[in-house]
Design a protein around this motif. Structure first.
Motif, PDB file in Angstrom:
ATOM      1  N   LEU A 199       0.724  -1.159   0.060  1.00 56.70           N
ATOM      2  CA  LEU A 199      -0.112   0.042  -0.071  1.00 56.70           C
ATOM      3  C   LEU A 199       0.937   1.485  -0.094  1.00 56.70           C
ATOM      4  CD1 LEU A 199      -2.724  -0.854   2.536  1.00 56.70           C
ATOM      5  CD2 LEU A 199      -2.788  -1.253   0.126  1.00 56.70           C
ATOM      6  N   GLU A 211      -6.785  -0.031   1.807  1.00 57.32           N
ATOM      7  CA  GLU A 211      -6.707  -0.788   3.260  1.00 57.32           C
ATOM      8  C   GLU A 211      -8.186  -1.014   3.954  1.00 57.32           C
ATOM      9  OE1 GLU A 211      -4.468   1.810   5.867  1.00 57.32           O
ATOM     10  OE2 GLU A 211      -6.015   3.203   5.929  1.00 57.32           O
ATOM     11  N   GLU A 220      -1.657  -6.591   3.266  1.00 55.42           N
ATOM     12  CA  GLU A 220      -0.779  -5.764   4.041  1.00 55.42           C
ATOM     13  C   GLU A 220      -0.749  -5.984   5.737  1.00 55.42           C
ATOM     14  OE1 GLU A 220       1.624  -2.497   4.172  1.00 55.42           O
ATOM     15  OE2 GLU A 220       0.445  -3.299   2.613  1.00 55.42           O
ATOM     16  N   PRO A 235      -5.858  -4.210   9.905  1.00 52.06           N
ATOM     17  CA  PRO A 235      -6.415  -5.321   9.134  1.00 52.06           C
ATOM     18  C   PRO A 235      -7.331  -6.541   9.773  1.00 52.06           C
ATOM     19  CG  PRO A 235      -3.803  -4.740   8.963  1.00 52.06           C
ATOM     20  CD  PRO A 235      -4.485  -3.920  10.121  1.00 52.06           C
TER      21      PRO A 235
END
Length: 257
Positions: A199, A211, A220, A235
């Motif tokens: 990213l 994201e 990520e 995440p």
């Protein structure tokens, strides 16, 4: 001595039915050459080609194989739990397979559990093979054992998120539309979904959107986990929210025929 030939009608135990369904789903997946290509061959080719990716795409500082490998692992989860599941379920629904299975002694939720169990088994094989090949190519994650533990956690969350979205598409669209949408989403996320390219290499507004997608969160998150030993909170939250929302809408809209 006489034999007791009295019939004993009755269904098998629930665990036995779910196990049989999972094994059947696993056999169907292994016999489909297109699914094997999608779930294993393409990620392997991308992993091998990824050692040269820095010559084509700016992946940022660090060893190329260390950057590419987490993204390929995330791609493997996407290909199996979303694309493969959506296409297979869409055509099963079209040909009346789901309708007939739904009328069997196996509860409908048991059918879905069997599908998920087969997907999990396939992913275990996928991730193991890809990790071993990556290590043979020089992959050296610095996150230690924590990185691999987080791989399990994120893979489960990613499977739940992508799987629910795959079933959402398969349960609402026609089989041909499901095939087109699933493949289109796969290609779009592969190219620009934050899986392979970190990213940090995207413009800031684009990275902020990526994201929040399950693909960007999984890719990520795995990169951070294998680099530092922890993916961070975002995440995990993003994948959890997508899993909950996808499961809710699938339960409300899925049609068995």
């Amino acid at each position: 001595m006489t034999l007791d030939l009295t019939p004993r009608p009755g269904a098998a135990s629930l665990s036995s039915m779910v196990r049989s369904q999972a094994l059947m789903e696993l056999r169907l997946l292994s016999r489909n050459g297109e699914q094997v290509l999608l779930t294993l061959v393409i990620p392997l080719l991308l992993l091998v080609a990824g050692t040269r990716a820095a010559d084509v795409v700016d992946l940022g500082p660090g060893r190329t194989i260390d950057i590419v490998t987490p993204g390929v692992l995330a791609l493997a989860v996407l290909s199996t739990s979303f694309t493969s599941l959506a296409i297979a379920t869409g055509f099963e629904r079209r040909y009346g397979v789901l309708k007939r299975l739904g009328a069997s002694p196996l509860p409908r939720w048991g059918l879905l559990v069997g599908k998920v169990a087969a997907i999990v088994l396939v992913e275990v094989v996928q991730l193991t093979i890809l990790a071993l090949v990556a290590q043979a190519l020089g992959w050296q994650p610095t996150g230690g054992v924590s990185g691999y533990l987080w791989l399990l956690v994120l893979a489960v969350l990613g499977t739940a998120a992508f799987g629910s979205l795959g079933l959402l598409i398969a349960g609402t669209l026609r089989a041909e539309a499901t095939l087109a949408v699933a493949n289109l989403v796969y290609v779009l996320l592969l190219v620009g979904g934050g899986l392979i390219v970190p990213l940090s290499r995207h413009p800031e507004p684009v990275a902020a959107v990526l994201e929040l997608l399950p693909s960007g969160a999984l890719g990520e998150g795995l990169r951070r986990a294998f680099e530092t030993g922890a993916p961070g909170l975002l995440p995990v939250v993003v994948l959890g929210v997508w899993a909950l929302v996808g499961t809710f809408w699938t339960s409300r809209t899925f049609r068995w025929e």
